[in-house]
Design a protein around this motif. Sequence first.
Motif, PDB file in Angstrom:
ATOM      1  N   ILE A  23       0.598  -1.298   0.018  1.00 42.17           N
ATOM      2  CA  ILE A  23       0.024   0.054  -0.159  1.00 42.17           C
ATOM      3  C   ILE A  23       0.901   1.171   0.052  1.00 42.17           C
ATOM      4  O   ILE A  23       0.610   2.276  -0.769  1.00 42.17           O
ATOM      5  CB  ILE A  23      -0.772  -0.227   1.242  1.00 42.17           C
ATOM      6  N   GLY A  24       1.826   1.350   0.839  1.00 39.59           N
ATOM      7  CA  GLY A  24       2.741   2.427   0.967  1.00 39.59           C
ATOM      8  C   GLY A  24       3.340   2.581  -0.404  1.00 39.59           C
ATOM      9  O   GLY A  24       3.703   3.866  -0.763  1.00 39.59           O
ATOM     10  N   ALA A  25       4.056   1.388  -1.147  1.00 38.62           N
ATOM     11  CA  ALA A  25       4.627   1.652  -2.493  1.00 38.62           C
ATOM     12  C   ALA A  25       3.828   2.291  -3.340  1.00 38.62           C
ATOM     13  O   ALA A  25       4.122   3.248  -4.320  1.00 38.62           O
ATOM     14  CB  ALA A  25       5.127   0.450  -2.783  1.00 38.62           C
ATOM     15  N   VAL A  26       2.391   1.932  -3.345  1.00 47.76           N
ATOM     16  CA  VAL A  26       1.463   2.482  -4.426  1.00 47.76           C
ATOM     17  C   VAL A  26       1.160   3.890  -4.040  1.00 47.76           C
ATOM     18  O   VAL A  26       1.256   4.606  -5.167  1.00 47.76           O
ATOM     19  CB  VAL A  26       0.079   1.456  -4.395  1.00 47.76           C
ATOM     20  N   ILE A  27       0.799   4.264  -3.013  1.00 48.57           N
ATOM     21  CA  ILE A  27       0.626   5.430  -2.559  1.00 48.57           C
ATOM     22  C   ILE A  27       1.926   6.503  -2.976  1.00 48.57           C
ATOM     23  O   ILE A  27       1.694   7.549  -3.442  1.00 48.57           O
ATOM     24  CB  ILE A  27       0.455   5.712  -1.038  1.00 48.57           C
ATOM     25  N   ARG A  28       2.951   5.986  -2.846  1.00 43.87           N
ATOM     26  CA  ARG A  28       4.187   6.897  -2.971  1.00 43.87           C
ATOM     27  C   ARG A  28       4.427   6.908  -4.551  1.00 43.87           C
ATOM     28  O   ARG A  28       4.747   8.104  -5.007  1.00 43.87           O
ATOM     29  CB  ARG A  28       5.491   6.427  -2.404  1.00 43.87           C
ATOM     30  N   ALA A  29       4.242   5.936  -5.071  1.00 47.05           N
ATOM     31  CA  ALA A  29       4.395   5.768  -6.629  1.00 47.05           C
ATOM     32  C   ALA A  29       3.165   6.763  -7.278  1.00 47.05           C
ATOM     33  O   ALA A  29       3.638   7.691  -8.159  1.00 47.05           O
ATOM     34  CB  ALA A  29       4.197   4.571  -7.429  1.00 47.05           C
ATOM     35  N   GLY A  30       2.122   7.014  -6.643  1.00 51.75           N
ATOM     36  CA  GLY A  30       0.926   7.467  -7.295  1.00 51.75           C
ATOM     37  C   GLY A  30       1.378   9.037  -7.029  1.00 51.75           C
ATOM     38  O   GLY A  30       1.276   9.887  -7.645  1.00 51.75           O
ATOM     39  N   ALA A  31       1.709   9.278  -5.750  1.00 52.75           N
ATOM     40  CA  ALA A  31       2.141  10.768  -5.476  1.00 52.75           C
ATOM     41  C   ALA A  31       3.223  11.416  -6.293  1.00 52.75           C
ATOM     42  O   ALA A  31       3.232  12.249  -6.596  1.00 52.75           O
ATOM     43  CB  ALA A  31       2.342  10.936  -3.907  1.00 52.75           C
TER      44      ALA A  31
END
Length: 82
Positions: A23-31
């Motif tokens: 989840i953290g990786a997806v949120i960081r990638a999206g941001a």
Amino acid sequence: MTNNPAAPAGRALITRDEYADAIGAVIRAGAASYGSGDSPLDDASFDLLVSLIQAYEERYPEHTDPASPTGRAAGGAASLSR
């Protein structure tokens, strides 16, 4: 762009820690994608990671995190586009 550090390609998320990391990786990638335009994940890795998160939530719905990009905690699957 780099590959997904949260889960090797094609490997299911097994633990809650792997799930949270994904989840953290997806949120960081999206941001990063919306901010600088330079995501640490390529599109295929991003999509794979979201599908692994969704599969984990289907197996363990009681573990669904409100920060999940699937939107399941809000009562339905949200579309997460980049």
